[in-house]
Design a protein around this motif. Sequence first.
Motif, mmCIF file in Angstrom:
data_model
loop_
_atom_site.group_PDB
_atom_site.id
_atom_site.type_symbol
_atom_site.label_atom_id
_atom_site.label_comp_id
_atom_site.label_asym_id
_atom_site.label_seq_id
_atom_site.Cartn_x
_atom_site.Cartn_y
_atom_site.Cartn_z
ATOM 1 N N ILE A 124 9.708 -11.751 3.252
ATOM 2 C CA ILE A 124 10.956 -12.109 3.923
ATOM 3 C C ILE A 124 10.707 -13.292 4.849
ATOM 4 N N CYS A 125 11.596 -14.278 4.800
ATOM 5 C CA CYS A 125 11.507 -15.453 5.668
ATOM 6 C C CYS A 125 12.239 -15.159 6.969
ATOM 7 N N CYS A 126 11.478 -14.897 8.026
ATOM 8 C CA CYS A 126 12.047 -14.569 9.333
ATOM 9 C C CYS A 126 11.947 -15.789 10.240
ATOM 10 N N GLN A 127 12.797 -16.764 10.006
ATOM 11 C CA GLN A 127 12.865 -18.019 10.749
ATOM 12 C C GLN A 127 11.555 -18.791 10.689
ATOM 13 N N ASP A 128 10.654 -18.562 11.649
ATOM 14 C CA ASP A 128 9.453 -19.391 11.722
ATOM 15 C C ASP A 128 8.237 -18.763 11.054
ATOM 16 N N ARG A 129 8.398 -17.638 10.361
ATOM 17 C CA ARG A 129 7.243 -17.005 9.725
ATOM 18 C C ARG A 129 7.688 -16.169 8.531
ATOM 19 N N THR A 130 6.720 -15.904 7.669
ATOM 20 C CA THR A 130 6.942 -15.011 6.532
ATOM 21 C C THR A 130 6.305 -13.667 6.835
ATOM 22 N N VAL A 131 7.043 -12.599 6.585
ATOM 23 C CA VAL A 131 6.561 -11.238 6.807
ATOM 24 C C VAL A 131 6.603 -10.492 5.484
ATOM 25 N N ARG A 132 5.541 -9.787 5.185
ATOM 26 C CA ARG A 132 5.475 -8.975 3.976
ATOM 27 C C ARG A 132 5.813 -7.531 4.326
ATOM 28 N N ILE A 133 6.755 -6.960 3.582
ATOM 29 C CA ILE A 133 7.174 -5.579 3.801
ATOM 30 C C ILE A 133 6.918 -4.772 2.538
ATOM 31 N N ILE A 134 6.226 -3.648 2.672
ATOM 32 C CA ILE A 134 6.073 -2.701 1.574
ATOM 33 C C ILE A 134 6.796 -1.421 1.983
ATOM 34 N N ALA A 135 7.827 -1.078 1.218
ATOM 35 C CA ALA A 135 8.644 0.093 1.513
ATOM 36 C C ALA A 135 8.445 1.125 0.421
ATOM 37 N N THR A 136 8.204 2.389 0.815
ATOM 38 C CA THR A 136 7.846 3.380 -0.199
ATOM 39 C C THR A 136 8.265 4.785 0.220
ATOM 40 N N LEU A 142 -1.475 1.919 -3.036
ATOM 41 C CA LEU A 142 -0.902 1.057 -2.012
ATOM 42 C C LEU A 142 -1.980 0.256 -1.287
ATOM 43 N N LEU A 143 -3.100 0.881 -0.989
ATOM 44 C CA LEU A 143 -4.187 0.165 -0.325
ATOM 45 C C LEU A 143 -4.771 -0.913 -1.225
ATOM 46 N N GLN A 144 -4.841 -0.635 -2.526
ATOM 47 C CA GLN A 144 -5.292 -1.654 -3.470
ATOM 48 C C GLN A 144 -4.319 -2.824 -3.476
ATOM 49 N N LEU A 145 -3.035 -2.520 -3.412
ATOM 50 C CA LEU A 145 -2.003 -3.554 -3.356
ATOM 51 C C LEU A 145 -2.170 -4.413 -2.108
ATOM 52 N N LEU A 146 -2.477 -3.784 -0.998
ATOM 53 C CA LEU A 146 -2.669 -4.516 0.246
ATOM 54 C C LEU A 146 -3.899 -5.417 0.185
ATOM 55 N N HIS A 147 -4.974 -4.914 -0.386
ATOM 56 C CA HIS A 147 -6.217 -5.691 -0.447
ATOM 57 C C HIS A 147 -6.136 -6.837 -1.444
ATOM 58 N N ASN A 148 -5.217 -6.766 -2.397
ATOM 59 C CA ASN A 148 -5.124 -7.785 -3.442
ATOM 60 C C ASN A 148 -4.316 -9.008 -3.023
ATOM 61 N N ARG A 149 -3.833 -9.044 -1.804
ATOM 62 C CA ARG A 149 -3.043 -10.187 -1.335
ATOM 63 C C ARG A 149 -3.930 -11.083 -0.478
ATOM 64 N N PRO A 150 -4.368 -12.236 -0.995
ATOM 65 C CA PRO A 150 -5.362 -13.035 -0.276
ATOM 66 C C PRO A 150 -4.830 -13.740 0.970
ATOM 67 N N GLU A 151 -3.571 -14.243 0.943
ATOM 68 C CA GLU A 151 -3.096 -15.015 2.077
ATOM 69 C C GLU A 151 -2.821 -14.112 3.284
ATOM 70 N N PRO A 152 -3.264 -14.533 4.464
ATOM 71 C CA PRO A 152 -3.156 -13.679 5.657
ATOM 72 C C PRO A 152 -1.787 -13.778 6.323
ATOM 73 N N ILE A 153 -0.816 -12.991 5.868
ATOM 74 C CA ILE A 153 0.483 -12.959 6.526
ATOM 75 C C ILE A 153 0.694 -11.566 7.103
ATOM 76 N N PRO A 154 1.473 -11.442 8.169
ATOM 77 C CA PRO A 154 1.736 -10.119 8.736
ATOM 78 C C PRO A 154 2.321 -9.188 7.678
ATOM 79 N N THR A 155 1.788 -7.965 7.610
ATOM 80 C CA THR A 155 2.183 -7.012 6.570
ATOM 81 C C THR A 155 2.576 -5.687 7.193
#
Length: 226
Positions: free
Chosen positions: A108-120, A136-149
């Motif tokens: 999600i583009c929250c104005q000045d930053r991108t935030v990753r949301i996992i809803a389950t 879910l933890l595998q999914l989290l570890h597989n995302r290389p770019e460091p954005i708030p999650t």
Amino acid sequence: MSLKLATYNIHRCIGTDGIRDPQRIHSVLQEIQADIIALQEVEYAKTVDELGFTGGGQSLHAVVGPTVISEASKYGNVLLSRYPVLRTRSINISYPGREKRGALDVDICCQDRTVRIIATHLGLIPGERHSQTKQLLQLLHNRPEPIPTVLMGDINEWFVWCRPLRQMHKYFGRNPSPATYPGRFPLLALDRIWCHPSALISKRVRHSTPLSRIASDHLPLTAIML
């Protein structure tokens, strides 16, 4: 800029009085006034719009993740956001022989930053939740770019020393969470909001009002993301 997050199991809009009333859930969402909301157990015939969650002046974007589809209805997870959605993935985390389960992975583009949301919404038996937590933890570890999650939803787990919670706390850090179930007299912390880095979440509060205590069998859980 801070964001208000919320997760809410709406129990098909069936309240603790046994009455199905989407308007009550809509009113609770208006009480909360969150920027990003993860909903579980959402049932609708055609679109989420028919439930009224995206209207009423809230102007929310809806990302749907139905897990059970029939001729009459769709049922599953929904993510609502005040901000534009950049990317979405629907993840199947179903366990053999059990009700189908899923997760929404959304940027999600929250104005000045991108935030990753996992809803389950995790399953009801321990082996099921353990398997889903690993996915879910595998999914989290597989995302290389460091954005708030943020990972949030109905985790269906309350025993603090169980393996799924210990694994989540190892990744996100141990954070207290208030009880949200059952809605009238909450005893169990089934609903969770985690964030990585953990310091970005300032507080977690259950939303307990006369309306929320009757609208669903869960109370909403909110948090402020800095």
